[in-house]
Motif scaffolding. Sequence first.
Motif, PDB file in Angstrom:
ATOM      1  N   HIS A   1       0.827  -1.210   0.000  1.00  0.00           N
ATOM      2  CA  HIS A   1       0.000   0.000   0.000  1.00  0.00           C
ATOM      3  C   HIS A   1       0.857   1.254   0.000  1.00  0.00           C
ATOM      4  O   HIS A   1       0.513   2.249  -0.645  1.00  0.00           O
TER       5      HIS A   1
ATOM      6  N   ASP B   1       1.882   1.821  -3.515  1.00  0.00           N
ATOM      7  CA  ASP B   1       0.794   2.368  -4.336  1.00  0.00           C
ATOM      8  C   ASP B   1       0.578   3.851  -4.050  1.00  0.00           C
ATOM      9  O   ASP B   1       0.397   4.656  -4.982  1.00  0.00           O
TER      10      ASP B   1
ATOM     11  N   THR C   1      -9.259  -5.004  -1.880  1.00  0.00           N
ATOM     12  CA  THR C   1      -8.311  -4.786  -0.791  1.00  0.00           C
ATOM     13  C   THR C   1      -7.854  -6.126  -0.248  1.00  0.00           C
ATOM     14  O   THR C   1      -8.642  -7.054  -0.115  1.00  0.00           O
TER      15      THR C   1
END
Length: 723
Positions: free
Chosen positions: A515, A518, A717
């Motif tokens: 994450h 990203d 997710t």
Amino acid sequence: ETFATALLERIGMATLVTKLTEIRLEKFVGRVVGLYDTQQVGVDRSVIIPKEAFYQDKDYREKGSVRVLADKAKSLSVGQEMGSTARTILNLEMNPEFHALVEEYDDLLNDFRTGEADLVTCVERMKEGLELYIGQIAAQLPPSTLPTATTEAASGSIGSSLSEVEQQQLNYFHKRLMSFKLSTFGEDTERAIASGKLKPSLVEIAEVFDRASLTYQEIEGAYKDIAAAYTTGKMSQDIKRYLVAVNQFIQQAQSARPSAVAVSTLPPRPLTIADLADPTYQPALDDITPQLSLGDRQIYKDWQAYQQSFATIVQAIATALQNLGQLPATAIEVTDPVAPTDLNTLNAAVQSALSQLDPGVRPTLTQAVLAQLPPSDQQTYKGWQIYQSIILGVTRDLAHILQDEERLFDPQTRRELPQLPSDWDDADLYQAVQYSLNLLSNEERHLRTNAAARKLGTEQRKIYQNYETYEQIQLLLGGVPTPVKQSLASLARRAQVKVQRTEDQLAQFNVEVAHWFDRSMSRASGVYKRNAKGVAIMIGFLIALVSNTDTFHVIARLSGDDDLRQIIATRAGSITQNATPQDLYSRDQLRKLKRDTDAVLQEIALPLRWTPENLAQQFNCPGARARSDENATLPPWQAFYKTCLNENNPPEQFDLWRIVKIGTRPQNIIDTGRMLIGWIVSGLAIAMGAPFWFDLLGKIMNVRNTGSKPAPIVDQTAPKPSR
């Protein structure tokens, strides 16, 4: 996810977890059985338990809980003679059962290092070994003194022959060991793993990258001798970089100021490592070093401290050998402080004398000498011995293997080395071998390293493997930028808060890194788009300026094409209607027809580029050929200048100064402003790019003719690990 996996592999997260666990498992073993040594004789490996005097100045963590409890049990016989059975059991260095327990624990440590047993298995077997040792003590006690759980195990007890004091001592020792086992291991292995912190948390792993953290100091303390060996090797490589900087400075100084005092005292050849220890050159080096970079100055300072420490050690060993009459007669005197230039000679004589001593006397002599020196000097000598005897030995064997396979390369020229240069030292050889190994795959590198280390004993191979691990950790720590270290520490804390179990923490940490990647890429894309838009505007404006793309002029010309075409057709028709057939085909009439047509065509020229026709229209200055027959015979640029500037003999080519002069005339100020605004509008339109215009056109009509664009797939997710 791929980035997260690659990053964690690149920074050696798995290696750090394994080494931290190994270090703490060794401490856990020491907490149970205390400090001990191992001795390798051929293929046999034995455990040596020090005498009681060794533990006098040690704390309870170094003595081990079993020894601490044994000492307390022995104290119960104060003022009375200890029985033979109690003496055998409580004097642990004489107890064969305790020797067996220590050997089993040491074997389990080796199994974990080699990957033959995981952490849970090792801890379970350690618990079973301690239970067996407690059972052997229980066998010496009468059943009536034992708890119910151990009465059956002691059915064959010989405790009836023990004195009352012995029974009291052994019973106390037995009960306390049972309590210690329960408090340390519990009913399962989770208590031992938790109490010993055998599974490091993510925060502790992230702290490894901070050299001031307790976790890093824990690793550094566990690798004291290996760290000293690494410092020795790094020192020999760093000092060569310092020499390169010094020689470059000398070369520049000699070309600029040949008569400088500092340079004039140095030899005309490049300096070598041996020259650094020559007192003749010390004044010049002391004058040159402050003018170098901070890193080079620190290297020279560390090298001087290292040389001084090493000289103290060599001189102390040489003095001891001289007192024993073992130092060769050709060696230099050691009664006075050793001169730096004589250090290598003295060290060679010392190593030659040590090699001729009996293998049992040699370590005793060196240990006795080192015991009188400061701990820092002791570590320096141990590190030097490891680097010289083990690391460089394997390096030379690796060099021969790579050379036979024609895979040994020079790191400077990147060319193959059919034979080693004569002026190379150990540091050059080590760098060449490491560079050549990095060109191989992981499997090929491990195969050649194992082949070179095959001649080493078990303990020496362990030292070499630890050196490789420590070197890898140092390279990893040095290659991770500070912002990345801080980000990893923050992500580790976040993952640890979300998940408590260590296995799930690693999975969650992988998700957090993914994450983080990203989010970073999203921010980087936004910055890139912002910067790219600014560059695109500049490029668009430059294109509009170079090509003279005036939006307002282009629109005006394109909107008037129909009218111009009508004018051309009308004029051509009038010419042909008024002319007789004879005149129509006469040469003069055709020439006049071409001239009239060209004059009309000039008015509908492509509304781009720096042409006299476009400029005449942009500045509202009619084309020269359309004005008069006189200008019709002139070249286009000359006719343009003559008409717009009223010059008699203008040039026949593009002249920027004259165009600026035309644009700055009072009557053309408005036209010039319109041109500038037109360029800006064209530049902005170009900067928008094809995607902007395509999307804009797509809102008006379906250019694809294949239906609407499919909706993007919603990113799922990553599922949270189970708690």
